[in-house]
Enzyme design. Sequence first.
Site, PDB file in Angstrom:
ATOM      1  N   PRO A  10     108.390  40.391  24.412  1.00  0.00           N
ATOM      2  CA  PRO A  10     106.935  40.247  24.433  1.00  0.00           C
ATOM      3  C   PRO A  10     106.325  39.707  23.145  1.00  0.00           C
ATOM      4  O   PRO A  10     106.768  40.048  22.050  1.00  0.00           O
ATOM      5  CB  PRO A  10     106.437  41.672  24.715  1.00  0.00           C
ATOM      6  CG  PRO A  10     107.580  42.564  24.461  1.00  0.00           C
ATOM      7  CD  PRO A  10     108.823  41.761  24.697  1.00  0.00           C
ATOM      8  N   ARG A  18     100.695  33.705  15.902  1.00  0.00           N
ATOM      9  CA  ARG A  18     100.649  35.156  15.823  1.00  0.00           C
ATOM     10  C   ARG A  18     100.997  35.622  14.402  1.00  0.00           C
ATOM     11  O   ARG A  18     102.095  35.349  13.908  1.00  0.00           O
ATOM     12  CB  ARG A  18     101.689  35.710  16.797  1.00  0.00           C
ATOM     13  CG  ARG A  18     101.929  37.172  16.690  1.00  0.00           C
ATOM     14  CD  ARG A  18     103.172  37.584  17.455  1.00  0.00           C
ATOM     15  NE  ARG A  18     103.322  39.024  17.389  1.00  0.00           N
ATOM     16  CZ  ARG A  18     104.436  39.666  17.636  1.00  0.00           C
ATOM     17  NH1 ARG A  18     105.526  38.999  17.982  1.00  0.00           N
ATOM     18  NH2 ARG A  18     104.490  40.959  17.548  1.00  0.00           N
ATOM     19  N   TYR A  23     105.184  36.439  10.482  1.00  0.00           N
ATOM     20  CA  TYR A  23     106.216  35.732  11.242  1.00  0.00           C
ATOM     21  C   TYR A  23     106.340  34.252  10.900  1.00  0.00           C
ATOM     22  O   TYR A  23     107.220  33.578  11.436  1.00  0.00           O
ATOM     23  CB  TYR A  23     105.942  35.886  12.749  1.00  0.00           C
ATOM     24  CG  TYR A  23     105.962  37.339  13.191  1.00  0.00           C
ATOM     25  CD1 TYR A  23     107.132  38.088  13.115  1.00  0.00           C
ATOM     26  CD2 TYR A  23     104.804  37.972  13.660  1.00  0.00           C
ATOM     27  CE1 TYR A  23     107.160  39.418  13.493  1.00  0.00           C
ATOM     28  CE2 TYR A  23     104.827  39.302  14.043  1.00  0.00           C
ATOM     29  CZ  TYR A  23     106.002  40.022  13.956  1.00  0.00           C
ATOM     30  OH  TYR A  23     106.024  41.341  14.332  1.00  0.00           O
ATOM     31  N   ALA A  77     108.563  44.222  20.466  1.00  0.00           N
ATOM     32  CA  ALA A  77     108.200  45.643  20.364  1.00  0.00           C
ATOM     33  C   ALA A  77     109.029  46.537  21.285  1.00  0.00           C
ATOM     34  O   ALA A  77     109.148  47.741  21.043  1.00  0.00           O
ATOM     35  CB  ALA A  77     106.712  45.824  20.663  1.00  0.00           C
ATOM     36  N   GLU A  98     121.164  41.724  18.217  1.00  0.00           N
ATOM     37  CA  GLU A  98     119.720  41.931  18.111  1.00  0.00           C
ATOM     38  C   GLU A  98     119.204  41.179  16.882  1.00  0.00           C
ATOM     39  O   GLU A  98     119.789  41.302  15.800  1.00  0.00           O
ATOM     40  CB  GLU A  98     119.442  43.431  17.969  1.00  0.00           C
ATOM     41  CG  GLU A  98     117.972  43.763  17.887  1.00  0.00           C
ATOM     42  CD  GLU A  98     117.739  45.265  17.711  1.00  0.00           C
ATOM     43  OE1 GLU A  98     118.269  46.061  18.502  1.00  0.00           O
ATOM     44  OE2 GLU A  98     117.039  45.626  16.746  1.00  0.00           O
ATOM     45  N   ARG A 107     108.752  47.707   7.300  1.00  0.00           N
ATOM     46  CA  ARG A 107     107.383  47.635   7.825  1.00  0.00           C
ATOM     47  C   ARG A 107     106.917  49.039   8.243  1.00  0.00           C
ATOM     48  O   ARG A 107     107.328  50.021   7.656  1.00  0.00           O
ATOM     49  CB  ARG A 107     107.345  46.618   8.984  1.00  0.00           C
ATOM     50  CG  ARG A 107     107.708  45.186   8.514  1.00  0.00           C
ATOM     51  CD  ARG A 107     107.650  44.192   9.652  1.00  0.00           C
ATOM     52  NE  ARG A 107     106.306  44.083  10.201  1.00  0.00           N
ATOM     53  CZ  ARG A 107     106.027  43.509  11.379  1.00  0.00           C
ATOM     54  NH1 ARG A 107     107.009  42.972  12.095  1.00  0.00           N
ATOM     55  NH2 ARG A 107     104.794  43.460  11.818  1.00  0.00           N
TER      56      ARG A 107
HETATM   57  C1  DQA Z   1     109.931  41.508  15.863  1.00  0.00           C
HETATM   58  C2  DQA Z   1     109.600  42.849  15.190  1.00  0.00           C
HETATM   59  C3  DQA Z   1     108.958  43.797  16.173  1.00  0.00           C
HETATM   60  O1  DQA Z   1     108.645  45.033  15.531  1.00  0.00           O
HETATM   61  C4  DQA Z   1     107.671  43.209  16.729  1.00  0.00           C
HETATM   62  O2  DQA Z   1     107.118  44.070  17.695  1.00  0.00           O
HETATM   63  C5  DQA Z   1     107.883  41.842  17.280  1.00  0.00           C
HETATM   64  C6  DQA Z   1     108.694  40.906  16.511  1.00  0.00           C
HETATM   65  C7  DQA Z   1     110.468  40.480  14.839  1.00  0.00           C
HETATM   66  O3  DQA Z   1     111.023  39.471  15.283  1.00  0.00           O
HETATM   67  O4  DQA Z   1     110.335  40.668  13.630  1.00  0.00           O
HETATM   68  O5  DQA Z   1     107.309  41.475  18.291  1.00  0.00           O
HETATM   69  O6  DQA Z   1     110.924  41.711  16.845  1.00  0.00           O
END
Ligand code: DQA
Length: 142
Positions: A10, A18, A23, A77, A98, A107
Amino acid sequence: MKRILVLNGPNLNLLGVREPDVYGTVTLADIEREVAAYAAERGATVDCFQSNHEGVLIDRLHAARGVYDGIVYNPGAHTHYSYALRDAVSSIDVPTVEVHLSDISSREDFRKVSVIAPVCIAQIKGKGKEGYKEAVDVLLGR
Ligand code: DQA
């Protein structure tokens, strides 16, 4: 020829606009293009898929059984609470890495926990789009 699925959860469709301070300005399309080229140079093919819906992602993981040699997965998330996606990863017997663009361990507290990492072969975080390529290396190095 190895086949890799690059799966994004998501809100990752909004990369580029975003929270660019967190990011960056790279888009998901940029990442997918770069990862596909990177994998192709190493003799692998990549399919990419993104969804904002948990059930759709579960279905995509199930459909990966017997089709892909590995999965690069940024669960967004869902990382922090989706036992359904964790179970999907552990049900399919396809090695999964992952990936997070940001360093989730530095964070907010809720981001420090990944319920999905324990069923993955590796977790790569905080390396931006390069993390997706590193995940390809991990999968191809097996
Ligand atoms: C994320 C980190 C997650 O905590 C966040 O909800 C995202 C992006 C990242 O790529 O840093 O949507 O997965």
